[in-house]
Design an enzyme around this catalytic site. Structure first.
Site, PDB file in Angstrom:
ATOM      1  N   CYS A   2      91.504  28.867  -3.106  1.00  0.00           N
ATOM      2  CA  CYS A   2      91.502  28.054  -4.322  1.00  0.00           C
ATOM      3  C   CYS A   2      92.784  27.228  -4.427  1.00  0.00           C
ATOM      4  O   CYS A   2      93.843  27.654  -3.980  1.00  0.00           O
ATOM      5  CB  CYS A   2      91.442  28.953  -5.547  1.00  0.00           C
ATOM      6  SG  CYS A   2      89.978  29.979  -5.585  1.00  0.00           S
ATOM      7  N   ARG A  27      92.563  23.180   1.868  1.00  0.00           N
ATOM      8  CA  ARG A  27      92.681  24.640   1.790  1.00  0.00           C
ATOM      9  C   ARG A  27      91.322  25.335   1.848  1.00  0.00           C
ATOM     10  O   ARG A  27      91.260  26.543   2.001  1.00  0.00           O
ATOM     11  CB  ARG A  27      93.392  25.029   0.485  1.00  0.00           C
ATOM     12  CG  ARG A  27      94.826  24.557   0.439  1.00  0.00           C
ATOM     13  CD  ARG A  27      95.352  24.569  -0.970  1.00  0.00           C
ATOM     14  NE  ARG A  27      95.422  25.908  -1.508  1.00  0.00           N
ATOM     15  CZ  ARG A  27      96.539  26.596  -1.665  1.00  0.00           C
ATOM     16  NH1 ARG A  27      97.682  26.073  -1.318  1.00  0.00           N
ATOM     17  NH2 ARG A  27      96.522  27.805  -2.179  1.00  0.00           N
ATOM     18  N   TRP A  74      87.291  28.548  -4.144  1.00  0.00           N
ATOM     19  CA  TRP A  74      86.766  29.162  -2.924  1.00  0.00           C
ATOM     20  C   TRP A  74      86.190  30.487  -3.391  1.00  0.00           C
ATOM     21  O   TRP A  74      86.938  31.391  -3.806  1.00  0.00           O
ATOM     22  CB  TRP A  74      87.907  29.360  -1.925  1.00  0.00           C
ATOM     23  CG  TRP A  74      87.491  29.819  -0.571  1.00  0.00           C
ATOM     24  CD1 TRP A  74      87.029  29.046   0.457  1.00  0.00           C
ATOM     25  CD2 TRP A  74      87.514  31.164  -0.075  1.00  0.00           C
ATOM     26  NE1 TRP A  74      86.764  29.828   1.560  1.00  0.00           N
ATOM     27  CE2 TRP A  74      87.051  31.129   1.266  1.00  0.00           C
ATOM     28  CE3 TRP A  74      87.873  32.401  -0.621  1.00  0.00           C
ATOM     29  CZ2 TRP A  74      86.951  32.268   2.054  1.00  0.00           C
ATOM     30  CZ3 TRP A  74      87.773  33.537   0.167  1.00  0.00           C
ATOM     31  CH2 TRP A  74      87.311  33.451   1.491  1.00  0.00           C
ATOM     32  N   ASN A  99      93.874  31.166  -9.582  1.00  0.00           N
ATOM     33  CA  ASN A  99      93.791  31.511  -8.156  1.00  0.00           C
ATOM     34  C   ASN A  99      94.113  32.990  -8.033  1.00  0.00           C
ATOM     35  O   ASN A  99      95.008  33.474  -8.715  1.00  0.00           O
ATOM     36  CB  ASN A  99      94.856  30.766  -7.337  1.00  0.00           C
ATOM     37  CG  ASN A  99      94.592  29.289  -7.254  1.00  0.00           C
ATOM     38  OD1 ASN A  99      93.557  28.813  -7.702  1.00  0.00           O
ATOM     39  ND2 ASN A  99      95.541  28.563  -6.705  1.00  0.00           N
ATOM     40  N   GLY A 100      93.443  33.674  -7.112  1.00  0.00           N
ATOM     41  CA  GLY A 100      93.733  35.094  -6.902  1.00  0.00           C
ATOM     42  C   GLY A 100      92.523  35.937  -7.233  1.00  0.00           C
ATOM     43  O   GLY A 100      91.403  35.419  -7.368  1.00  0.00           O
ATOM     44  N   GLU A 482      93.421  33.323  21.452  1.00  0.00           N
ATOM     45  CA  GLU A 482      93.612  32.167  20.576  1.00  0.00           C
ATOM     46  C   GLU A 482      92.569  31.079  20.882  1.00  0.00           C
ATOM     47  O   GLU A 482      92.009  30.466  19.972  1.00  0.00           O
ATOM     48  CB  GLU A 482      95.052  31.646  20.743  1.00  0.00           C
ATOM     49  CG  GLU A 482      95.395  30.389  19.980  1.00  0.00           C
ATOM     50  CD  GLU A 482      95.164  30.470  18.478  1.00  0.00           C
ATOM     51  OE1 GLU A 482      94.938  31.556  17.940  1.00  0.00           O
ATOM     52  OE2 GLU A 482      95.180  29.400  17.848  1.00  0.00           O
ATOM     53  N   LYS A 486      89.840  29.676  18.231  1.00  0.00           N
ATOM     54  CA  LYS A 486      89.704  28.243  17.900  1.00  0.00           C
ATOM     55  C   LYS A 486      88.254  27.808  18.060  1.00  0.00           C
ATOM     56  O   LYS A 486      87.700  27.135  17.212  1.00  0.00           O
ATOM     57  CB  LYS A 486      90.555  27.376  18.824  1.00  0.00           C
ATOM     58  CG  LYS A 486      92.007  27.160  18.602  1.00  0.00           C
ATOM     59  CD  LYS A 486      92.500  26.691  17.296  1.00  0.00           C
ATOM     60  CE  LYS A 486      92.538  27.788  16.289  1.00  0.00           C
ATOM     61  NZ  LYS A 486      93.806  28.261  15.860  1.00  0.00           N
ATOM     62  N   GLU A 489      85.858  29.414  15.373  1.00  0.00           N
ATOM     63  CA  GLU A 489      86.025  29.029  13.970  1.00  0.00           C
ATOM     64  C   GLU A 489      85.602  27.607  13.681  1.00  0.00           C
ATOM     65  O   GLU A 489      85.161  27.310  12.580  1.00  0.00           O
ATOM     66  CB  GLU A 489      87.440  29.315  13.457  1.00  0.00           C
ATOM     67  CG  GLU A 489      88.506  28.420  13.979  1.00  0.00           C
ATOM     68  CD  GLU A 489      89.879  28.752  13.417  1.00  0.00           C
ATOM     69  OE1 GLU A 489      89.977  29.058  12.219  1.00  0.00           O
ATOM     70  OE2 GLU A 489      90.858  28.697  14.188  1.00  0.00           O
ATOM     71  N   HIS A 505      85.054  47.038  32.350  1.00  0.00           N
ATOM     72  CA  HIS A 505      84.931  48.177  31.435  1.00  0.00           C
ATOM     73  C   HIS A 505      83.938  47.880  30.312  1.00  0.00           C
ATOM     74  O   HIS A 505      83.948  48.555  29.287  1.00  0.00           O
ATOM     75  CB  HIS A 505      86.307  48.545  30.867  1.00  0.00           C
ATOM     76  CG  HIS A 505      87.266  48.963  31.932  1.00  0.00           C
ATOM     77  ND1 HIS A 505      87.153  50.146  32.615  1.00  0.00           N
ATOM     78  CD2 HIS A 505      88.335  48.320  32.473  1.00  0.00           C
ATOM     79  CE1 HIS A 505      88.121  50.226  33.523  1.00  0.00           C
ATOM     80  NE2 HIS A 505      88.849  49.130  33.451  1.00  0.00           N
ATOM     81  N   LYS A 604      92.420  27.452   4.329  1.00  0.00           N
ATOM     82  CA  LYS A 604      93.668  27.253   5.065  1.00  0.00           C
ATOM     83  C   LYS A 604      94.695  28.327   4.743  1.00  0.00           C
ATOM     84  O   LYS A 604      95.303  28.904   5.625  1.00  0.00           O
ATOM     85  CB  LYS A 604      94.234  25.871   4.746  1.00  0.00           C
ATOM     86  CG  LYS A 604      95.515  25.540   5.474  1.00  0.00           C
ATOM     87  CD  LYS A 604      95.280  25.430   6.962  1.00  0.00           C
ATOM     88  CE  LYS A 604      96.548  25.210   7.756  1.00  0.00           C
ATOM     89  NZ  LYS A 604      96.338  25.519   9.189  1.00  0.00           N
TER      90      LYS A 604
END
Ligand code: F6R
Length: 609
Positions: A2, A27, A74, A99-100, A482, A486, A489, A505, A604
Site C-alpha cells: 500500500c 509499489r 494492496w 498501511n500495515g 536469483e 527473476k 516473478e 538427488h 515493491k
C-alpha cells in the site's frame, strides 16, 4: 505494498494527491482512492485498478479541497474492490487511510459493532476509522483521538486521518510502517515513501515509532509515543526526482538493468581511498566494531537474501570468518545462537521490508557485536536503526523485480569482505589487487550487455516453456537462484534453481526434451564438476542454455545454446553473470505479455509480514 500520500495546502490538493499516488504505483496495488475535506464536508472517490481509473472517476465526480488523503491499496484483508479500497469513512465525519495490518481487528470490530457502528468493508482499516471516530467523542482534539485509538491497535500501521470538523489538518501516526512528513512552502505532505513527494519537496521529517503528527499547510506539530511534544529533525533527501523517470526505456526494469554499469561505479568509487577500501564509508565506529569480528550473520528476504548467499562464500574463503545466511522471516521467530564477536548484517533495497526490520530489532536485543545495514534508501527505517550503514548507490529502483539493487549489494558485500580480511591479515598488495578486480565490474557488465540480442532470441523459445531449471555451483548457485526468481516473478514460468551437484538427488527426474536447463559455467575450479552435471542433463535429452566464458569450452549444438560472457575474476563474476539472467527474464516476460514492472500479486516494498 500500500502507498499513502496526504497534503495540506492553500490550493486544491487533489492534483498533488493523484501525482503522488502515480509515483507510488510501482509499489504494487489493486485499487486507489482519495478523500478531501472542504466547506461541504468530506468528499471521496475510489476506483478499482490503477490510479488512471481513479483520475477518470475524478473527471466526472467533483472532488476538491485544501486538505486531503490518498491511498493505493494492496489487498490483505478482503478482495480488491471499490468497497474495500481506502479511504474508509466513519459516520460521514472522519476519513482514514492506512498501511500495515491491524492484528486485533476482529476484537475491535466486535466492540465497535456493539457500540452501533456499521461496517461496509471486509478490511481491518475500516475498524481503525470507526475506532478513531469513537475516540473522538471522548477527546478534545482529533490528535488526541488518533493517539488514543492507536493505543488500542496491535500490529503495524501508518495512518492519515481527516475530519470534517478540522478541515485544515491531517492527523497521522505510525508504528512499524514507514511514514514521513514532506515540508514545503505553505504546504505540507505526508507520504509512505519519499518518491511520492520528491518533485514537490526534498525536505522531510521522519516520524518515529508511535509519533502522532498534526499537519497543516503551514504547521507541523508532533507528540511522541508518550504524548510529549517533540521536535523532529528535518532532513533533505539525497534522491533525485529525475531518476524516478523511465527516460527512453520501455520499462523501469529495462532501464534499471542497463544502468548497472553506472551505479556499480557510483557505489564503488566513494568506498575507495588510495586504492584501498575506505572504512570511513561505514561510519565512525566501523573500525572499532569490524576489527573484532569473527562471525557474520546475514539476514534478508528474496533477492537480497541471494546477495547474502553469494557473500557467504567470499566471507568464509577470503576472511576466514564464519558466515550464516538466513531468511528474515525464519530468523525472527527462532532463538538463534549468537557467538561472541558476531556482526549482524541486514541486506535490503527498500530498508522497509517488515521481516528484515523485525529481524534487526530482534537482533538488537541479542548479543551481537554490532549491526550493519547494506541498503539503498537513505531515508529508510533499517538505515536509521542500524549501528553501521553501507549505502548502495543504485538510485531509486522502481521495477518490482530487483536488479541494480542486487548487483550493488554484491559490490558492497565484496568491499565488506575485503575490509574484514584486512583486519585478519590481508596484505596491502593483495587488497589493492582485489580492489582492481572490483574496478573492472562496470566495464565487464557493459560487455555483458552486448548479449542483449542473442538473449532476446533465446527468450522467444524460453517463453514457450512450462518449467525451467537453473543450475550453478559455488557462488553461481545463488546466482542461479536469483535467475530463477527473476524469471518466475515476471514471466510466471515456474522456475527452480539447484546447486548442480544436487541434480541427481532428485531434480534430474524433471529433465526431459521439453525442459530448458539454464546453466552457469564460468571457467573456475568448479567447472569440471559443472560439466559432469550437464552431461547428465544431455543424456536425458534436456535442452541446455549455458552461460560461460571463452575458456569454459562449450560449443553450440542443436540442443545446446552457449552464450559467451567476458572472463571475469572470482569476486565480480556473480555480478557479471547476473546481468544476462535479468535480461533473459525481461525478454521472456515481454514475449509472454506480462506486466514486467508490476508483476501480478507482488509489491515493491513488502511492509507487511
Ligand atoms: C525480487 C524482489 C524481492 C525483494 C524482497 C526484499 O525481485 O525484489 O524478492 O528482494 O522483497 O526486498 P528488500 O530488498 O527491499 O528488503
Amino acid at each position: 505494498m500500500c502507498g499513502l500520500v496526504a497534503a495540506a495546502s492553500q490550493r486544491d490538493v487533489v492534483p498533488s494527491l493523484i501525482e503522488g499516488l502515480k509515483r507510488l504505483e510501482y509499489r504494487g496495488y489493486d485499487s486507489a482512492g482519495v478523500a478531501v475535506v472542504n466547506e461541504n464536508g468530506l468528499k471521496m472517490a475510489r476506483a478499482l485498478g490503477n490510479v488512471s481509473h481513479l483520475s477518470e472517476r475524478l473527471a466526472t465526480q467533483r472532488v476538491a479541497g485544501h486538505t486531503g488523503i490518498g491511498h493505493t491499496r494492496w489487498a490483505t484483508h478482503g478482495e480488491p474492490s471499490v468497497v474495500n479500497a481506502h479511504p474508509h469513512i466513519s459516520s460521514d465525519e472522519i476519513a482514514l487511510v492506512h498501511n500495515g495490518i491491524v492484528e486485533n481487528f476482529e476484537t475491535l470490530r466486535e466492540e465497535l459493532v456493539a457500540e452501533g457502528y456499521e461496517f461496509r468493508s471486509e478490511t481491518d482499516t475500516e475498524v481503525v476509522a470507526h475506532l478513531v471516530h469513537a475516540c473522538s467523542k471522548r477527546c478534545d482534539t482529533l490528535l488526541d483521538a488518533v493517539y488514543q485509538a492507536a493505543q488500542r491497535l496491535d500490529g503495524t500501521y501508518a495512518i492519515a486521518v481527516v475530519s470534517k470538523f478540522h478541515p485544515d489538518k491531517i492527523i497521522a501516526t505510525r508504528r512499524g510502517s514507514p511514514l514521513l512528513i514532506g515540508v514545503a512552502d505553505k504546504e505540507n505532505y505526508l507520504a509512505s515513501d519519499i518518491a511520492a513527494i520528491l518533485p514537490l519537496t526534498p525536505y522531510y521529517i521522519t516520524l518515529e515509532e508511535g509519533d502522532v503528527a498534526e499537519v497543516g499547510a503551514d504547521s507541523v506539530n508532533i507528540v511522541d509515543a508518550n504524548g510529549d511534544v517533540v521536535v523532529r529533525e528535518m532532513r533533505q533527501s539525497r534522491q533525485s526526482a529525475l531518476e524516478l523517470n523511465k527516460g527512453l526505456y520501455e520499462h523501469y526494469m529495462q532501464k534499471e538493468i542497463f544502468e548497472q554499469n553506472v551505479v556499480l561505479e557510483r557505489t564503488l568509487v566513494p568506498a575507495l581511498k588510495d586504492g584501498m577500501v575506505n572504512e570511513d564509508v561505514l561510519g565512525e565506529n566501523a573500525r572499532d566494531i569490524l576489527s573484532d569480528i569473527e562471525h557474520v550473520h546475514i539476514v534478508a528476504c528474496g533477492t537480497s537474501y541471494h546477495a547474502g548467499m553469494v557473500a557467504s562464500y567470499t566471507l568464509e574463503s577470503l576472511c576466514g570468518v564464519s558466515c550464516k545466511v538466513e531468511l528474515a522471516s525464519e530468523y525472527r521467530y527462532r532463538r538463534a545462537v549468537v557467538n561472541p564477536n558476531t556482526l549482524f548484517v541486514t541486506l535490503s533495497q527498500s530498508g522497509e521490508t517488515a521481516d528484515t526490520l523485525a529481524a534487526l530489532r530482534f537482533a538488537k536485543r541479542s548479543l551481537y557485536r554490532g549491526t550493519l545495514a547494506i541498503c539503498n534508501v537513505p531515508e529508510s527505517s533499517l538505515v536509521r536503526e542500524s549501528d553501521m550503514v553501507f549505502m548502495t548507490q543504485a538510485g531509486p529502483e522502481i521495477g518490482v523485480a530487483s536488479t541494480k539493487a542486487f548487483t550493488t549489494q554484491l559490490m558492497n558485500l565484496s568491499l565488506l569482505a575485503i575490509l574484514l580480511a584486512r583486519y585478519r591479515g590481508l596484505s596491502r598488495r593483495r587488497e589493492q589487487g582485489l580492489v582492481d578486480v572490483l574496478r573492472r565490474a562496470p566495464e565487464q557488465v557493459q560487455r555483458a550487455y552486448s548479449l542483449d540480442n542473442e538473449i532476446r532470441e533465446v527468450a522467444e523459445h524460453l517463453a514457450e516453456s512450462q518449467y525451467t531449471l537453473f543450475l550453478g555451483r559455488g557462488q553461481m548457485y545463488p546466482i542461479a537462484k536469483e535467475g530463477a526468481l527473476k524469471l518466475k516473478e515476471i514471466s510466471y514460468i515456474y522456475s527452480e534453481a539447484y546447486a548442480a551437484g544436487e541434480l541427481k538427488h532428485g531434480p534430474l527426474a524433471l529433465v526431459d526434451e521439453q525442459v530448458p536447463v539454464v546453466a552457469l559455467a564460468p571457467f573456475n575450479p568448479l567447472l569440471a564438476k559443472v560439466k559432469s552435471n550437464l552431461a547428465e542433463v544431455r543424456a536425458r535429452g534436456g535442452k541446455l542454455l549455458v552461460f560461460a566464458d571463452k575458456d569454459s569450452g562449450f560449443r553450440n549444438s542443436s540442443r545446446e545454446t552457449v552464450l559467451t560472457l567476458p572472463k571475469s575474476g572470482g569476486l565480480i563474476s556473480p555480478i557479471v553473470y547476473t546481468v544476462p539472467l535479468q535480461l533473459l527474464a525481461y525478454y521472456t516476460a515481454l514475449y509472454r505479455g506480462t506486466n514486467v514492472d508490476q508483476p501480478r500479486n507482488l509489491a515493491k516494498s513488502v511492509t507487511v509480514e
